[in-house]
Scaffold this active site. Sequence first.
Site, short mmCIF file in Angstrom:
data_model
loop_
_atom_site.label_atom_id
_atom_site.label_comp_id
_atom_site.label_asym_id
_atom_site.label_seq_id
_atom_site.Cartn_x
_atom_site.Cartn_y
_atom_site.Cartn_z
N TYR A 1 4.49 2.17 -2.35
CA TYR A 1 4.24 1.57 -1.03
C TYR A 1 5.36 1.80 -0.02
O TYR A 1 5.23 1.46 1.14
CB TYR A 1 4.01 0.06 -1.17
CG TYR A 1 5.28 -0.77 -1.28
CD1 TYR A 1 5.99 -0.79 -2.45
CD2 TYR A 1 5.75 -1.49 -0.20
CE1 TYR A 1 7.14 -1.54 -2.55
CE2 TYR A 1 6.91 -2.24 -0.28
CZ TYR A 1 7.60 -2.26 -1.46
OH TYR A 1 8.76 -2.98 -1.57
N TYR B 1 6.38 -9.38 -8.72
CA TYR B 1 7.52 -10.07 -9.31
C TYR B 1 7.21 -10.83 -10.61
O TYR B 1 8.07 -11.55 -11.11
CB TYR B 1 8.09 -11.07 -8.28
CG TYR B 1 8.89 -10.46 -7.15
CD1 TYR B 1 8.38 -9.43 -6.37
CD2 TYR B 1 10.17 -10.94 -6.83
CE1 TYR B 1 9.11 -8.89 -5.31
CE2 TYR B 1 10.91 -10.41 -5.79
CZ TYR B 1 10.37 -9.39 -5.03
OH TYR B 1 11.10 -8.87 -3.99
N HIS C 1 14.44 -13.33 0.92
CA HIS C 1 13.85 -12.09 1.46
C HIS C 1 13.84 -12.17 2.98
O HIS C 1 13.79 -13.27 3.55
CB HIS C 1 12.41 -11.93 0.94
CG HIS C 1 11.88 -10.54 1.04
ND1 HIS C 1 11.39 -10.01 2.21
CD2 HIS C 1 11.78 -9.54 0.11
CE1 HIS C 1 11.00 -8.75 2.00
NE2 HIS C 1 11.24 -8.44 0.73
N GLY C 2 13.84 -11.03 3.64
CA GLY C 2 13.67 -10.99 5.09
C GLY C 2 12.27 -11.49 5.45
O GLY C 2 11.35 -11.37 4.65
N ASP C 3 12.11 -12.01 6.67
CA ASP C 3 10.80 -12.58 7.02
C ASP C 3 9.80 -11.53 7.54
O ASP C 3 8.77 -11.87 8.11
CB ASP C 3 10.97 -13.71 8.05
CG ASP C 3 11.53 -13.20 9.37
OD1 ASP C 3 11.77 -11.98 9.50
OD2 ASP C 3 11.74 -14.02 10.28
N THR D 1 16.55 -8.35 10.43
CA THR D 1 17.39 -7.73 11.46
C THR D 1 16.79 -6.39 11.85
O THR D 1 16.67 -5.51 11.00
CB THR D 1 18.81 -7.46 10.88
OG1 THR D 1 19.22 -8.60 10.16
CG2 THR D 1 19.82 -7.09 11.94
N ASP E 1 -15.69 28.69 6.96
CA ASP E 1 -14.59 28.73 5.99
C ASP E 1 -14.60 30.08 5.27
O ASP E 1 -14.95 30.16 4.09
CB ASP E 1 -14.79 27.54 5.02
CG ASP E 1 -13.70 27.44 3.98
OD1 ASP E 1 -12.62 28.02 4.19
OD2 ASP E 1 -13.93 26.76 2.95
C1 SPV Z 1 -11.09 23.29 0.75
O1 SPV Z 1 -10.89 22.09 0.96
O2 SPV Z 1 -11.13 24.14 1.65
C2 SPV Z 1 -11.29 23.79 -0.62
C3 SPV Z 1 -11.85 22.89 -1.63
O3 SPV Z 1 -11.02 24.93 -0.85
S1 SPV Z 1 -13.53 23.18 -1.67
O4 SPV Z 1 -14.08 22.98 -0.33
O5 SPV Z 1 -14.13 22.26 -2.63
O6 SPV Z 1 -13.77 24.57 -2.08
MG MG Z 2 -10.71 26.13 0.81
#
Ligand code: SPV
Ligand code: MG
Length: 431
Positions: A43, A75, A89-91, A122, A204
């Site tokens: 975190y 804790y 602890h700080g608030d 602070t 893509d």
């Molecule tokens: C992308 O996020 O472009 C990847 C993963 O190559 S996938 O789309 O599953 O091929």
């Molecule tokens: Mg990809």
Amino acid sequence: MKKIYTCFCTDVIHEGHLNILNEAKKYGQVIVGVLADEAMVRYNRFPTISLEERINIVKATGLADHVLIQRDIMYDIILEELKPDYVIHGDNWANGPESAIRENVLRNLAKYGGKLIEVPYTYNEEVKKIDDRMKEKLAMPEFRRKRLRQLIKLCPIVKTLEVHSGLTGLIAEKTIVESDGQLDQFDAMWISSLCDSTAKGKPDIELVDMSSRIRTIDDVMDVTTKPIILDGDTGGLTEHFVYNVRTLERMGVSAVIIEDKTGLKKNSLFGTEVKQTQESIENFCEKITAGKKALRTDDFMIIARIESLILERGMEDALRRAAAYVAAGADGIMIHSRQKSPDEILAFCHKFRLTDSKTPIVVVPTSFNSITEEELANAGVNIVIYANQLTRSAFPAMQNTAIEILKNHRALEVDSKLMPFNDIIRLIDEI
Ligand code: SPV
Ligand code: MG
């Protein structure tokens, strides 16, 4: 003598911490817990100094009677062991996800009648400057680059979120949630070829070139500190790949994942519905080895992505390729599947781990999304990538808004579904 306990999760002791320790001294014996790395990364910021160094900086204040390690964010165990009369602890933990820690402390103190003391936090110019310097250090290439390897060692599984802009980078950087009494955040970021292309309205198919991908990485890096894994598509020509890995390494990217396809690359989620050609083992190994040779550090990872299951070439082919790619120098293996069930991924992990217990495994559970992080970690997976969910959630939300405005000839009707104007202008940190 009364006992007073506080937990520090800091790399620098500043005025605020000294204030807490000085205040604590007034109540009795001061015990300081230093939060372990594994808990910190759930975190907080990634520690820039070791646990030992963090212990030493607390000791060096001369204000702590005892310094010990607190292993968990919550804790329960530490308070059960120490039963201090007070926790101080700080608030600044009253609101937001950290309030879950405060509630946990109050619940545990109530079990034996302990008390919580909160001192005003602070936050002056000096403290802000220290805070900014820490963030800057984390964002520097030499620190950011090696962090993925560090996280693989520290985390049961490295949780990675797709980002394609400064804004999505901020979501990956800053989202912290409390659920089931635990806090959690993403560990790393994935620059997806699919989502980077989609954000530009392009297919893509390696059409968005490396210069443009680097521009996206730079936008993300400008506003974040978490490590970056780049989807490097096929890696392109080996002669180009060697230059690109050097550029990425110098920028502070932690890893590139390249897939064993050749020719016109199409997105894996199309599977065998479109023509896709797998690269020969020999050629792909050459690319990996050349890339590894070009690197200047041991930090940067070249991860080999196996498309055998996507292209229905079978498990044996996937395993043969995994072994060959590791032998060629790959720092990790990504195994991909477009089946709804995680069975083939689990079968691969099981078989791969019989002969290779160390090489990190990466998975992208877009189709087999019912499997949990815990189940993946138990199967030997080291990195899980949520590769496109931010883009897929944003697109319908934006499209609906456009439709509503057109239908109503004004923006009033849609306004209640939108982020308040005041919030959006405050989303970005001012320097
Ligand atoms: C992308 O996020 O472009 C990847 C993963 O190559 S996938 O789309 O599953 O091929
Ligand atoms: Mg990809």
